[in-house]
Design an enzyme around this catalytic site. Sequence first.
Site, short mmCIF file in Angstrom:
data_model
loop_
_atom_site.label_atom_id
_atom_site.label_comp_id
_atom_site.label_asym_id
_atom_site.label_seq_id
_atom_site.Cartn_x
_atom_site.Cartn_y
_atom_site.Cartn_z
N ASP A 1 -5.94 -4.16 -6.22
CA ASP A 1 -7.06 -3.38 -5.66
C ASP A 1 -6.66 -1.91 -5.58
O ASP A 1 -7.05 -1.19 -4.67
CB ASP A 1 -7.39 -3.94 -4.26
CG ASP A 1 -8.69 -3.38 -3.70
OD1 ASP A 1 -9.58 -3.03 -4.49
OD2 ASP A 1 -8.80 -3.28 -2.46
N GLU B 1 0.88 -1.18 0.00
CA GLU B 1 0.00 0.00 0.00
C GLU B 1 0.92 1.23 0.00
O GLU B 1 1.73 1.41 0.89
CB GLU B 1 -0.90 -0.05 1.24
CG GLU B 1 -1.78 1.15 1.47
CD GLU B 1 -2.90 1.33 0.45
OE1 GLU B 1 -3.64 0.38 0.19
OE2 GLU B 1 -3.00 2.45 -0.10
#
Lengths: 362, 362
Positions: free
Chosen positions: A275, A217
């Site tokens: 994602d 992330e």
Amino acid sequence: MALRHYTLDFSLSTPVDAASTVPGLLSVFHDQEMTETVHDTNGHGYLATLVGKNGRLVILRVHSHGLVTIDLQCYEEDNIAQLDNLLNALEKKLKVLLKGNIIRIKRLPALVRGAEVDRYWPTTDGRLIEYDIDQVVYEEDSAYQNIKILHSHQFGNILVLNGDINMAESDLAYTQAIMGSGKENYADKEVLVLGGGDGGILAEVVKQKPKMITMVEISFSSKVIDGCKIHMRKTCGNMLDSLTGDCYQILVQDCVPVLKKYVQEGRTFDYVINDLTAIPISTEPEEDSTWEFLRLILDLSIKVLHPNGKYFTQGNSVNLTEALSLYEEQLGKLSCPVDFSKEVVCVPSYLELWVFYTIWKK
Amino acid sequence: MALRHYTLDFSLSTPVDAASTVPGLLSVFHDQEMTETVHDTNGHGYLATLVGKNGRLVILRVHSHGLVTIDLQCYEEDNIAQLDNLLNALEKKLKVLLKGNIIRIKRLPALVRGAEVDRYWPTTDGRLIEYDIDQVVYEEDSAYQNIKILHSHQFGNILVLNGDINMAESDLAYTQAIMGSGKENYADKEVLVLGGGDGGILAEVVKQKPKMITMVEISFSSKVIDGCKIHMRKTCGNMLDSLTGDCYQILVQDCVPVLKKYVQEGRTFDYVINDLTAIPISTEPEEDSTWEFLRLILDLSIKVLHPNGKYFTQGNSVNLTEALSLYEEQLGKLSCPVDFSKEVVCVPSYLELWVFYTIWKK
């Protein structure tokens, strides 16, 4: 103090003469101590504005081709029952005046404008949607994003990134879809997750006891993680409380150098789940770099995919057919040939059907 | 010819002086050859209406407490790009004029008013929703109902009864939920379906080879059947082409006398599926008879239920908590004591989460 904006529209089967309609309507307004100003419209029908007490405003138009539109604006703290009565009286009067000439009467729920909590979040394909949002529970600006978490009675907390509904606590269907819709077995598998800052994928994959999940992330999203670990616990459980766990690690880094390093090391994964963000919507030339960025990530991801591995990603709204086609075109331009399948999924808080892709090496 | 209605709102952190804002904005309108009429608002801020060519109309309000609202109405065939440019220019100008004082800028998708095809179908809890509806494929009035079938790109054909979204071709989730969410086995069972004119339940139960399904659809709804058997074939298959089949029969009758007859005969069913109508929303005294009617059907249905049988029905929007509580109260008033469970389900075309009930004899 917000403004409530009511509309009441009569669609007619034939053009209507203002002279036969307007005086009857004006009498309803005069009963409410509203006075009209009539405007010259250069031949585009009748137009009057009426100003009343407490900041009330009415726009009355009798369009020459057979449409009567009424707008009523008032402040939120005004007497709503009284205004409902006014609209009822207008509707009743118009039904009598236009008898036999009415195709449709449309009275929409009032638009609420300038409210403290914004309930209007249009769909990706640009339709007006009012959510049942009653509270802003988190709001932060990072260098790249505005991050909001909003509370909905039916969907629970909703993560909104740059104005796009991203994920709600009701949206297990999203996580299941981007994990392969229950058809995969993650036990003892090597899994790479790109993005996924809400922690939903992490929480679900961990339940299946994989060998290791690595979630990458990017650092500027750490405010996403900060918000989600407090306000989206139905989605992420306790996954985001720590950057490492029994079978997972979170790398707070840009995924591109991480992927490049894995390619260099010859490392492979059984599953890569992207994602990161939705497929770019715009197809303008200046957006070419977005597609290039997307293709770069795709290309690197396929390179680190085990020959029998699967790559999962979300696509876009099923209504954005052009963006979906452009994405599928990109899939033909990768350095490693791939095949793909897609599935249409209903993610509760999206209020539009969403396409998810499965991609694998030919 | 429809009207496009744009809104552009600036919420401000402090009240704003009209004198410092208005002249700059008016200059943008003057560039478009629009001329203003300024109204006396009795101390409720600044209000001007501007009429332009082609029937264009602008309402500009600078509300004293810190909100600027702009409405722009134009006809559908107007130059939309030009109007987008006008709104862009206004937004840009306001950003400069109100610099540092802006909490939120909100520009909603244009409301389309008086269009041939109506895209606005509010949720049960009264929220404004714009569907991607592009065509009316069927419309009939029966003695009791207005029946429409509308086409949506994402949901397929949608059955709308008296303005309520009833069922779309995308909504297998509805049928599965009202059949017990895949946890039941209908093979060799006796099944009674009340309502269900769209044929969805019939089509799904038949696949499981029950002993017999009896569907009782009241005669005034035969126009529902007529429309669905042509336009909702993804839902009903060929089930509605004939009133009887291998293991099903459709009785085009009022269900109350049919149920009474079954009670008298001592006939029982393994499953009773009530797909008649939603729980009444209103709780007004004059609606008592609706609750009584609903309780009558419930009572009779439970009487024809096998001791180990199950009764399934839809409830209402998860947001209509009061209506749901009232329904559950009714369950305590039946002549035969029952228990119940409920489930919240996402039916794609509803755009709100829906409650389904399972009821059984204690």
